[in-house]
Design a protein around this motif. Structure first.
Motif, PDB file in Angstrom:
ATOM      1  N   SER A 122      41.486  -2.491  54.204  1.00 39.02           N
ATOM      2  CA  SER A 122      40.623  -1.411  54.659  1.00 39.02           C
ATOM      3  C   SER A 122      39.255  -1.898  55.117  1.00 39.02           C
ATOM      4  CB  SER A 122      40.447  -0.387  53.524  1.00 39.02           C
ATOM      5  OG  SER A 122      39.780  -1.022  52.443  1.00 39.02           O
ATOM      6  N   GLY A 123      38.915  -3.137  54.788  1.00 42.20           N
ATOM      7  CA  GLY A 123      37.592  -3.646  55.147  1.00 42.20           C
ATOM      8  C   GLY A 123      36.481  -3.020  54.330  1.00 42.20           C
ATOM      9  N   THR A 124      36.816  -2.535  53.152  1.00 39.83           N
ATOM     10  CA  THR A 124      35.797  -1.925  52.285  1.00 39.83           C
ATOM     11  C   THR A 124      35.768  -2.644  50.943  1.00 39.83           C
ATOM     12  OG1 THR A 124      37.449  -0.357  51.517  1.00 39.83           O
ATOM     13  CG2 THR A 124      36.007   0.378  53.313  1.00 39.83           C
ATOM     14  N   ARG A 125      34.847  -2.185  50.087  1.00 39.77           N
ATOM     15  CA  ARG A 125      34.713  -2.784  48.774  1.00 39.77           C
ATOM     16  C   ARG A 125      36.035  -2.710  47.995  1.00 39.77           C
ATOM     17  NH1 ARG A 125      33.351  -2.556  43.628  1.00 39.77           N
ATOM     18  NH2 ARG A 125      31.516  -3.705  42.917  1.00 39.77           N
ATOM     19  N   GLY A 126      36.383  -3.783  47.350  1.00 43.37           N
ATOM     20  CA  GLY A 126      37.600  -3.787  46.537  1.00 43.37           C
ATOM     21  C   GLY A 126      37.279  -4.001  45.072  1.00 43.37           C
ATOM     22  N   GLU A 127      38.316  -4.176  44.253  1.00 41.58           N
ATOM     23  CA  GLU A 127      38.130  -4.369  42.816  1.00 41.58           C
ATOM     24  C   GLU A 127      38.597  -5.743  42.403  1.00 41.58           C
ATOM     25  OE1 GLU A 127      38.399  -2.934  39.056  1.00 41.58           O
ATOM     26  OE2 GLU A 127      39.253  -1.019  39.752  1.00 41.58           O
ATOM     27  N   ARG A 128      37.775  -6.459  41.639  1.00 37.60           N
ATOM     28  CA  ARG A 128      38.167  -7.816  41.264  1.00 37.60           C
ATOM     29  C   ARG A 128      39.417  -7.855  40.384  1.00 37.60           C
ATOM     30  NH1 ARG A 128      33.688 -11.108  39.034  1.00 37.60           N
ATOM     31  NH2 ARG A 128      32.445  -9.935  40.531  1.00 37.60           N
ATOM     32  N   TYR A 129      39.637  -6.797  39.631  1.00 36.19           N
ATOM     33  CA  TYR A 129      40.807  -6.790  38.738  1.00 36.19           C
ATOM     34  C   TYR A 129      42.120  -6.635  39.504  1.00 36.19           C
ATOM     35  CZ  TYR A 129      36.995  -5.885  35.535  1.00 36.19           C
ATOM     36  OH  TYR A 129      35.814  -5.954  34.850  1.00 36.19           O
ATOM     37  N   ASP A 130      42.027  -6.110  40.748  1.00 37.25           N
ATOM     38  CA  ASP A 130      43.250  -5.859  41.514  1.00 37.25           C
ATOM     39  C   ASP A 130      44.088  -7.124  41.716  1.00 37.25           C
ATOM     40  OD1 ASP A 130      42.861  -3.219  41.762  1.00 37.25           O
ATOM     41  OD2 ASP A 130      42.049  -3.259  43.801  1.00 37.25           O
ATOM     42  N   HIS A 131      43.418  -8.283  41.767  1.00 42.82           N
ATOM     43  CA  HIS A 131      44.152  -9.512  42.073  1.00 42.82           C
ATOM     44  C   HIS A 131      45.165  -9.883  40.993  1.00 42.82           C
ATOM     45  CE1 HIS A 131      41.365  -9.915  45.335  1.00 42.82           C
ATOM     46  NE2 HIS A 131      40.352  -9.901  44.507  1.00 42.82           N
ATOM     47  N   VAL A 132      44.907  -9.466  39.760  1.00 43.74           N
ATOM     48  CA  VAL A 132      45.857  -9.804  38.688  1.00 43.74           C
ATOM     49  C   VAL A 132      46.560  -8.569  38.124  1.00 43.74           C
ATOM     50  CG1 VAL A 132      44.793 -11.966  37.953  1.00 43.74           C
ATOM     51  CG2 VAL A 132      43.967  -9.800  37.030  1.00 43.74           C
ATOM     52  N   ARG A 133      46.082  -7.392  38.522  1.00 43.84           N
ATOM     53  CA  ARG A 133      46.654  -6.166  37.952  1.00 43.84           C
ATOM     54  C   ARG A 133      48.148  -6.063  38.239  1.00 43.84           C
ATOM     55  NH1 ARG A 133      43.057  -2.201  39.608  1.00 43.84           N
ATOM     56  NH2 ARG A 133      42.218  -1.916  37.515  1.00 43.84           N
ATOM     57  N   TRP A 134      48.525  -6.295  39.493  1.00 42.37           N
ATOM     58  CA  TRP A 134      49.935  -6.110  39.871  1.00 42.37           C
ATOM     59  C   TRP A 134      50.860  -7.005  39.070  1.00 42.37           C
ATOM     60  CZ3 TRP A 134      52.812 -10.086  42.166  1.00 42.37           C
ATOM     61  CH2 TRP A 134      52.077 -11.229  42.510  1.00 42.37           C
ATOM     62  N   ILE A 135      50.467  -8.272  38.915  1.00 37.95           N
ATOM     63  CA  ILE A 135      51.384  -9.208  38.249  1.00 37.95           C
ATOM     64  C   ILE A 135      51.385  -9.001  36.731  1.00 37.95           C
ATOM     65  CG2 ILE A 135      49.769 -11.165  38.129  1.00 37.95           C
ATOM     66  CD1 ILE A 135      52.368 -12.844  38.889  1.00 37.95           C
ATOM     67  N   LEU A 136      50.242  -8.597  36.181  1.00 40.22           N
ATOM     68  CA  LEU A 136      50.224  -8.283  34.752  1.00 40.22           C
ATOM     69  C   LEU A 136      51.110  -7.069  34.463  1.00 40.22           C
ATOM     70  CD1 LEU A 136      46.512  -8.931  33.759  1.00 40.22           C
ATOM     71  CD2 LEU A 136      48.529  -9.961  32.701  1.00 40.22           C
TER      72      LEU A 136
END
Ligand SMILES: *Cc1c(COP(=O)(O)O)cnc(C)c1O
Length: 463
Positions: A122-136
């Motif tokens: 989206s080219g907008t602010r994201g969340e740092r936790y998103d990078h590991v949330r899916w795999i956890l």
């Protein structure tokens, strides 16, 4: 040579710096340490001369001393060591060594900019936790996940968010101290939650919990894994499933601090009492916390998985910002978790698991190799290979004995204490232990690539 003559020949700071070898020093090292080294070496030589000595004051000799001194002054204080203790997850030795793939990923991410908090779609602010949330979520089966600096922070954050000013029911058999002053009653106090102890040290039953639960006052039912001790004999505790049942009936969330956080089924290896994160989540526990650098074998981190309505509140707590993880941790954790996505490969790739599960025969072979090399380089030393037991360490698998092979060493005329100490203080840094007047090296935690440096270090320490 006369004293006066020697003093006259002693070069000045400027002369040393301008010498051919001096030119490179200022490029390679901070100026303050180069200057300090040069001044110290000259002052030391002058003192020697004045005391009647005849030190070598040639430009080459001075330069060599200066280089040694610069090396000392700029040596890294935090550096690798060889773990010959056999303790696999050794908190004082940095817990989990990371796999090469994971390190590569850390370097990639850290070298430049990253999408740490930026949504590339989206080219907008994201969340740092998103990078590991899916795999956890995938690995643990939980609805949602969050990562903070370490598990101590995870527990503090969860209690602060979910239980401030209200009661948390805990069995007296689980009021643990982890070490490093992390004691459950103290953490509770810090979070503002009120500890409601139930049961006794050795026995707590469901009735004890039932008697303490009150829909108004109770914020949480908390279970804590007995990470670093066991109560044996006349004991009873409440299976997590029953605690979840009680929580459901009373409308009170259940939290489980798992400590180690095991993602790999270790039962085929005879290790039975380490609950799997996936099973605990499957039993219906609302919030589960565990470490990133114990049995998970990744970077220091505290992982929180569970019900999304609760993790949302936890993530929004002001303390979450204070204990948030950085990009290095996230990069390391994401790729470690990716290794866990294939449990069989994880046992090979993740050093903690590989070291824990390696076959006795492989350990014996390594021990023999160390023994032979030591015999060859030490001549008449007494070196032997013996059976022993290693520990998992790091608050994991207490009471589980891991059969291992150790190399024991006794050198005539040199005390074990002296060798052990010289190894520790030497350039390589080998951490061994002493048993019955012998230095003991547990081959379990020594990597194959460390065998030669270890033997070399022992030779120097025993010399
Ligand atoms: C190790 C442990 C902790 C602390 O975890 P860190 O990652 O070291 O902060 C908390 N609770 C339990 C049960 C543990 O075993």
């Amino acid at each position: 040579m006369k004293q006066q003559e020697l003093l006259r020949r002693l070069p000045s700071v400027d002369e040393v710096l301008k010498s051919p070898r001096g030119a490179g020093w200022l490029d390679a090292h901070p100026k303050r340490y180069v200057l300090q080294a040069v001044r110290e070496v000259i002052a030391f030589k002058r003192m020697e001369i004045l005391a009647g000595g005849t030190p070598d004051v040639s430009p080459d000799a001075v330069a060599t001393d200066v280089e040694l001194r610069i090396e000392r002054l700029t040596a890294k204080r935090l550096r690798p060591v060889i773990n010959a203790t056999g303790v696999v997850i050794h908190t004082n030795l940095g817990r989990a060594p990371l796999p090469p793939d994971v390190l590569r990923n850390v370097v990639e991410v850290a070298r430049g900019y990253s999408n740490l908090e930026y949504d590339l779609d989206s080219g907008t602010r994201g969340e740092r936790y998103d990078h590991v949330r899916w795999i956890l979520r995938e690995i643990t089966g939980a609805e949602d996940a969050l990562v903070v600096n370490n598990n101590a922070a995870a527990v503090l954050l969860c209690l602060s968010t979910l239980a401030r000013g209200r009661e948390v029911v805990v069995s007296r058999g689980e009021l643990i101290e982890i070490g490093g002053a992390f004691r459950i009653p103290d953490v509770m106090l810090q979070s503002g939650a009120v500890l409601r102890e139930v049961g006794t040290t050795n026995k707590t039953n469901l009735g004890d919990y039932e008697g303490a639960v009150d829909r108004e006052r109770t914020a949480l039912l908390l279970k804590i894994h007995q990470s670093n001790y066991r109560v044996i004999g006349f004991t009873e505790d409440v299976p997590i499933g029953e605690l979840v049942g009680l929580g459901r009936r009373e409308g009170v969330p259940v939290m489980f601090d798992l400590g180690s956080g095991c993602l790999t089924d270790l039962r085929p290896y005879g290790i039975h009492d380490e609950p799997l994160v996936h099973d605990v989540v499957g039993a219906g526990v609302d919030i589960v916390t565990f470490s990133g650098d114990k049995l998970l074998g990744g970077p220091q981190a505290g992982i929180i998985v569970g019900r999304k309505d609760l993790t949302d509140r936890i993530a929004a707590h002001p303390l979450a910002r204070a204990v948030r993880v950085d990009k290095l941790t996230l990069a390391a954790l994401e790729s470690t978790l990716l290794c866990h996505a294939d449990p069989e490969k994880a046992k090979e790739k993740i050093p903690v698991l590989r070291t824990l599960l390696q076959g006795e025969e492989a350990i014996r072979r390594r021990a023999k190799r160390i023994m032979l090399l030591l015999k060859r380089s030490l001549g008449d030393a007494e070196v032997s290979v013996e059976q022993d037991e290693s520990q998992a360490g790091g608050g994991a698998l207490p009471g589980v004995s891991l059969p291992t092979y150790v190399v024991t060493l006794k050198v005539r005329g040199v005390s074990a204490r002296h060798i052990e100490q010289s190894l520790r203080r030497g350039p390589v840094g080998v951490i061994a232990r002493i048993k019955s007047g012998r230095v003991v090296f547990d081959a379990r935690t020594i990597r194959d690539s460390e065998v030669k440096p270890l033997v070399q270090a022992v030779r120097e320490a025993a010399g």
